[in-house]
Scaffold this motif. Structure first.
Motif, PDB file in Angstrom:
ATOM      1  N   GLY A  12      29.447 -12.569 -69.421  1.00 20.56           N
ATOM      2  CA  GLY A  12      29.099 -13.856 -67.879  1.00 20.56           C
ATOM      3  C   GLY A  12      27.289 -14.115 -67.876  1.00 20.56           C
TER       4      GLY A  12
ATOM      5  N   LEU B 204      25.414 -16.091 -70.798  1.00 22.98           N
ATOM      6  CA  LEU B 204      25.742 -17.333 -70.337  1.00 22.98           C
ATOM      7  C   LEU B 204      25.057 -18.006 -69.143  1.00 22.98           C
ATOM      8  CD1 LEU B 204      29.941 -17.574 -70.140  1.00 22.98           C
ATOM      9  CD2 LEU B 204      28.193 -18.201 -71.962  1.00 22.98           C
TER      10      LEU B 204
ATOM     11  N   CYS C 186      32.626 -15.404 -64.127  1.00 21.40           N
ATOM     12  CA  CYS C 186      32.639 -17.293 -63.805  1.00 21.40           C
ATOM     13  C   CYS C 186      30.650 -17.489 -63.391  1.00 21.40           C
ATOM     14  CB  CYS C 186      33.766 -17.134 -62.994  1.00 21.40           C
ATOM     15  SG  CYS C 186      35.161 -17.993 -63.709  1.00 21.40           S
TER      16      CYS C 186
ATOM     17  N   LEU D 241      29.337 -18.719 -65.645  1.00 14.05           N
ATOM     18  CA  LEU D 241      29.743 -19.790 -65.845  1.00 14.05           C
ATOM     19  C   LEU D 241      28.932 -21.617 -64.576  1.00 14.05           C
ATOM     20  CD1 LEU D 241      33.323 -20.241 -66.768  1.00 14.05           C
ATOM     21  CD2 LEU D 241      31.259 -19.810 -69.050  1.00 14.05           C
ATOM     22  N   GLU D 242      28.546 -20.632 -62.652  1.00 14.85           N
ATOM     23  CA  GLU D 242      28.017 -20.599 -62.729  1.00 14.85           C
ATOM     24  C   GLU D 242      26.317 -20.912 -62.864  1.00 14.85           C
ATOM     25  OE1 GLU D 242      28.107 -18.414 -59.131  1.00 14.85           O
ATOM     26  OE2 GLU D 242      30.579 -18.639 -59.150  1.00 14.85           O
TER      27      GLU D 242
ATOM     28  N   ASN E  22      25.461 -22.147 -65.953  1.00  9.83           N
ATOM     29  CA  ASN E  22      25.145 -22.539 -67.187  1.00  9.83           C
ATOM     30  C   ASN E  22      25.645 -23.903 -67.657  1.00  9.83           C
ATOM     31  OD1 ASN E  22      26.739 -23.520 -70.353  1.00  9.83           O
ATOM     32  ND2 ASN E  22      25.708 -21.789 -70.561  1.00  9.83           N
TER      33      ASN E  22
ATOM     34  N   LEU F 175      27.921 -25.227 -71.685  1.00  6.84           N
ATOM     35  CA  LEU F 175      29.661 -24.747 -72.129  1.00  6.84           C
ATOM     36  C   LEU F 175      30.549 -25.905 -71.625  1.00  6.84           C
ATOM     37  CD1 LEU F 175      31.088 -22.684 -73.954  1.00  6.84           C
ATOM     38  CD2 LEU F 175      31.802 -21.554 -71.742  1.00  6.84           C
TER      39      LEU F 175
ATOM     40  N   LEU G  44      36.152 -23.879 -73.265  1.00  8.83           N
ATOM     41  CA  LEU G  44      36.528 -22.270 -72.410  1.00  8.83           C
ATOM     42  C   LEU G  44      38.160 -21.826 -72.468  1.00  8.83           C
ATOM     43  CD1 LEU G  44      35.443 -19.927 -71.746  1.00  8.83           C
ATOM     44  CD2 LEU G  44      36.667 -20.287 -69.328  1.00  8.83           C
TER      45      LEU G  44
ATOM     46  N   VAL H 233      35.094 -22.853 -60.544  1.00 13.24           N
ATOM     47  CA  VAL H 233      33.723 -23.082 -60.535  1.00 13.24           C
ATOM     48  C   VAL H 233      33.805 -24.210 -60.818  1.00 13.24           C
ATOM     49  CG1 VAL H 233      32.425 -22.490 -63.334  1.00 13.24           C
ATOM     50  CG2 VAL H 233      33.841 -20.331 -61.704  1.00 13.24           C
TER      51      VAL H 233
ATOM     52  N   THR I  32      30.485 -25.948 -59.559  1.00 10.96           N
ATOM     53  CA  THR I  32      29.295 -25.770 -60.095  1.00 10.96           C
ATOM     54  C   THR I  32      28.634 -27.705 -60.495  1.00 10.96           C
ATOM     55  OG1 THR I  32      29.401 -24.173 -60.701  1.00 10.96           O
ATOM     56  CG2 THR I  32      28.258 -25.402 -62.090  1.00 10.96           C
TER      57      THR I  32
ATOM     58  N   THR J 211      27.579 -28.358 -64.250  1.00 10.82           N
ATOM     59  CA  THR J 211      28.527 -27.684 -65.066  1.00 10.82           C
ATOM     60  C   THR J 211      28.897 -29.065 -66.159  1.00 10.82           C
ATOM     61  OG1 THR J 211      30.793 -26.392 -65.370  1.00 10.82           O
ATOM     62  CG2 THR J 211      31.102 -28.115 -64.200  1.00 10.82           C
TER      63      THR J 211
ATOM     64  N   ILE K 224      32.150 -28.567 -68.669  1.00  5.63           N
ATOM     65  CA  ILE K 224      32.772 -27.606 -68.703  1.00  5.63           C
ATOM     66  C   ILE K 224      33.787 -29.035 -68.714  1.00  5.63           C
ATOM     67  CG2 ILE K 224      35.144 -26.139 -68.553  1.00  5.63           C
ATOM     68  CD1 ILE K 224      33.528 -23.745 -67.013  1.00  5.63           C
TER      69      ILE K 224
END
Length: 633
Positions: free
Chosen positions: A260, A263, A288, A291-292, A294, A297, A300, A318, A322, A325, A327
């Protein structure tokens, strides 16, 4: 047969002792009993097929018919052919001058380190092969060394697979050294090996110093605890990796915490595989946090971890919370979710239509902690404390004599008629505890006796909770400290300093800082407007060394004072040596007639040193006026 060395430049073998037959697979038309000693040189004008046949004859192996049929094709797949070291030697001779094959697959051929040595010698001369698969060949440490040294010279290999070769901890150092200078390899497979703690450190160093790798497979290794944290430190500063497979490594929550943190800074990774890594809901929460921050990415993979509905909710929240994000896919295919998860996912998919979440089905639940059993004695004590009452004050209506002993019937009635929040079963439990011998008399002194014990138990329980929380925090701090130390190890600051001309931080994201070796910094001249700007340094501190005399900076001239004592000892009106040196170093083109602000200060300063002379003159005037007064009298 004693096999000596192969000269790849001349394609010649040394003498062999015994003759060997040459038999093609499924072919019986070759001439037997060919004396090896009669053929000492393979002519360069032979075709690749003829070279391979003669090489097989010399080393004493059976030619592979599949190889002969596919000569000239871009891909040659010789997986599971049982070539062995000598078969690899014959193959290497044939491929030295080959200009057609770009993909060579040799998995599961038991080449060992000897066969790897023949192939790597060939690859020092062959710059056509781009994709090489040497998986499951028992290369071990010696073979890893041969391959790594070859990468220092080869300029064509783009994809290299070394899965399942029993590579151990220190073998990773060979690849760390090789990939520090090799930027042409884009894909590297080191899965199914035995990299642990030190291996993670070397691999972290490898990806920190490499600017070419885009796909890295480290699945089925032993990267956990320290090894996982050290590897994540390298991932933090890596700028090229896009696809990373860390499945089946046992990262655990410690590795998830370090990942984390990585990232938060890594802005190139697109695909991350964390399947089967012993990550719990707590680890998912720690991951996470990275990830907040990033925004790159996309995929996952977190299947087959110890996740529940809580961890699944944390992952999709997340995406919800976010906005930036990226994702698009989350794989938790073994997790059973509940209706709340499905409803929340539908809402999120309305804002993120491209999001795809794979889960195990609906039927999961969030485990509720059982309601803590409340001690009825503690309820009574809390009731009395809130009203500042004593036990005797509460029971004095039924205990006229003050013996603190009352009948069970009266005790039950008094408690029921009061406003004490006790259920019926709690009252009966309390009666059983105060009347252990079943005499029908309640000795409520037990309430007073147990109060101190309850307070001690409560304090003991609080200490346990605080101790557990403290240990967890210390563990997290220790992991983060190890992570920062590993980051400093893979990005050493001792050999570089920050350039004064570093670019300002872009609003779109953090930019890498510019660094210059100390050896090229002979003198620094700062202008009045120059400032040091340090970008992308997070919480790390960089100390700039003191170079030269600080007073020689033109930016400091108007604030620097000359040496006043020097002007006293040398009353000459010429500039002091320090001022002359400062002026000549900072701007040699300026003529000596021009005076700097410092020179002006130097010229005007001696006037301050004439103060004693002025005082003596004033005294002289006073004496003269005194004499005039006497004469007048």
């Amino acid at each position: 047969m004693s096999v000596h060395s192969l000269s790849l430049d001349s394609l010649s073998f040394t003498d062999y002792d015994n003759p060997h037959d040459v038999i093609l697979e499924d072919e019986g038309d070759t001439e037997p009993d060919v004396q090896v000693s009669e053929v000492k040189l393979i002519r360069k004008d032979l075709s690749t097929e003829e070279v391979y046949l003669q090489a097989c004859k010399l080393v004493g192996v059976v030619p592979v018919r599949y190889f002969l049929r596919n000569l000239g094709s871009a891909t040659i797949n010789l997986n599971h052919h049982g070539l062995g070291p000598l078969g690899a030697k014959a193959l290497a001779v044939a491929l030295v001058t080959d200009m057609h094959t770009t993909t060579l697959e040799l998995a599961d051929n038991f080449l060992s380190a000897e066969g790897a040595r023949y192939l790597t010698d060939m690859l020092r001369a062959n710059f056509t092969i781009q994709n090489l698969d040497l998986s499951d060949n028992h290369l071990q440490s010696a073979g890893a060394e041969c391959v790594a040294k070859m990468l220092l010279e080869n300029i064509s290999i783009k994809s290299l697979k070394l899965s399942g070769n029993k590579l151990v901890e220190d073998d990773a150092k060979w690849f760390a050294d090789a990939f520090a200078s090799n930027y042409r390899v884009k894909e590297l497979d080191l899965s199914h090996n035995q990299f642990c703690g030190r291996g993670g450190e070397h691999l972290g160093q490898m990806i920190a110093n490499n600017d070419g790798l885009e796909v890295l497979d480290l699945s089925w290794n032993h990267l956990r605890m320290k090894g996982a944290v050290a590897f994540c430190a390298g991932l933090k500063v890596n700028t090229t990796l896009k696809h990373l497979d860390l499945s089946f490594n046992g990262f655990g929550n410690e590795g998830a915490l370090a990942l984390g943190e990585a990232l938060k800074f890594n802005n190139t990774l697109v695909h991350l595989d964390l399947n089967n890594n012993r990550i719990t809901d707590e680890g998912a929460s720690l991951l996470c946090k990275g990830l907040e921050a990033n925004d790159t990415l996309r995929v996952l993979q977190m299947a087959y971890n110890s996740l529940t509905v809580e961890g699944a909710l944390t992952l999709i929240n997340v995406v919800k919370n976010t906005p930036k994000t990226a994702i698009e896919e989350i794989n938790i295919c073994n997790v059973l979710v509940n209706e709340n998860f499905v409803q929340l996912l539908d809402l999120i998919c309305q804002e993120h239509p491209s999001l795809e979440v794979q889960y195990g089905g609906v039927g999961g639940f969030i485990a509720k902690k059982p309601r803590k059993r409340i001690d009825p004695m503690k309820v009574i004590q809390d009731y009395l404390d809130q009203r500042k009452l004593r036990l005797w004050d509460f029971f004095r209506n039924i205990d006229k004599d003050g013996t603190m002993r009352v009948p069970v019937v009266d005790f039950r009635k008094a408690v029921q008629q009061s406003s004490i929040p006790l259920e019926k079963f709690q009252i009966e439990e309390l009666i059983q505890r105060l009347d252990r011998d079943r005499t029908g008399i309640v000795d409520y002194r037990g309430l007073a006796d147990t109060r101190k014990q309850m307070m001690r138990d409560h304090r003991r329980q609080l200490r346990k909770v605080e101790s557990r929380q403290k240990k967890e925090k210390q563990k997290s701090d220790r992991i983060l400290k190890t992570f920062e130390s590993a980051v400093e190890a893979v990005t050493p600051r001792s050999s570089m300093i920050i350039s004064p001309g570093a670019a300002k931080e872009d609003s779109s994201g953090l930019q890498p800082f510019s660094a210059t070796p100390l050896s090229s910094w002979h003198h620094i001249i700062m202008s009045n407007s120059s400032r040091y700007s340090v970008n992308n340094m997070s919480s790390e501190h960089v100390h700039l060394p003191m170079i030269g005399n600080p007073s020689s900076s033109p930016g400091m001239r108007s604030y620097s004072q000359p040496n006043l004592f020097e002007s006293v000892s040398k009353p000459s009106t010429s500039k002091p040596a320090s001022a002359r040196g400062m002026h000549s170093r900072s701007n040699p083109s300026v003529s000596s007639s021009k005076l700097s602000p410092t020179a002006n200060l130097t010229r005007s300063r001696p006037a301050l040193n004439t103060e004693p002379t002025t005082k003596t003159k004033v005294k002289g005037k006073k004496k003269k006026t005194k004499k005039r007064k006497e004469n007048n009298l």
